[in-house]
Write a protein that holds these residues in place. Structure first.
Motif: not given
Length: 128
Positions: A28-33, A56-58, A65-70
């Motif tokens: 599964t993928f959609t149920t996992k952080a 919707n939460s990172r 922080e401030g240099r990266s985006s997941i």
């Protein structure tokens, strides 16, 4: 059989950008952080960034922080890590990891012992 395959690493200069990808097959993928960790030679594996199952939460380590985006694309079962303004201290092998919990709520997936599957890693080398 669950497999995580990272890609996108490479040798770059300080100040450059990279986008790492992690494709998940099986399970599964959609149920996992999902989360990214990194490990430099001679150092412990450390948390970099995490995204919850819905996207919707990172949360980020202070060092990026401030240099990266997941981000994640649940349709493609892929998680990304965009890294900008790279520094030599970002040099490490980057691993993606899947949360062992389903629909995690109230806590953040950021502990390396909270993962049930890991990728093989992708090397990022930043020259000064």
């Amino acid at each position: 059989q669950v497999q995580l395959v990272e890609s996108g690493g490479g040798l770059v200069q300080a100040g450059d950008s990279l986008r790492l990808s992690c494709v998940v097959s099986g399970g599964t993928f959609t149920t996992k952080a999902m989360a990214w960790f990194r490990q430099a030679p001679g150092k412990e594996r450390e948390f970099v960034a995490t995204i919850n199952y819905s996207g919707n939460s990172r949360y980020y380590a202070a060092s990026v922080e401030g240099r990266s985006s997941i981000s994640r694309d649940n349709a493609k079962k892929t998680v990304y890590l965009q890294m900008n303004s790279l520094k030599p201290e970002d040099t490490a092998t980057y691993y993606c990891a899947r949360d062992l919990m389903d629909y995690r709520s109230g806590t953040i997936f950021m502990g390396k012992y909270e993962s049930d599957y890991w990728g093989q890693g992708t090397q990022v080398t930043v020259s000064s």
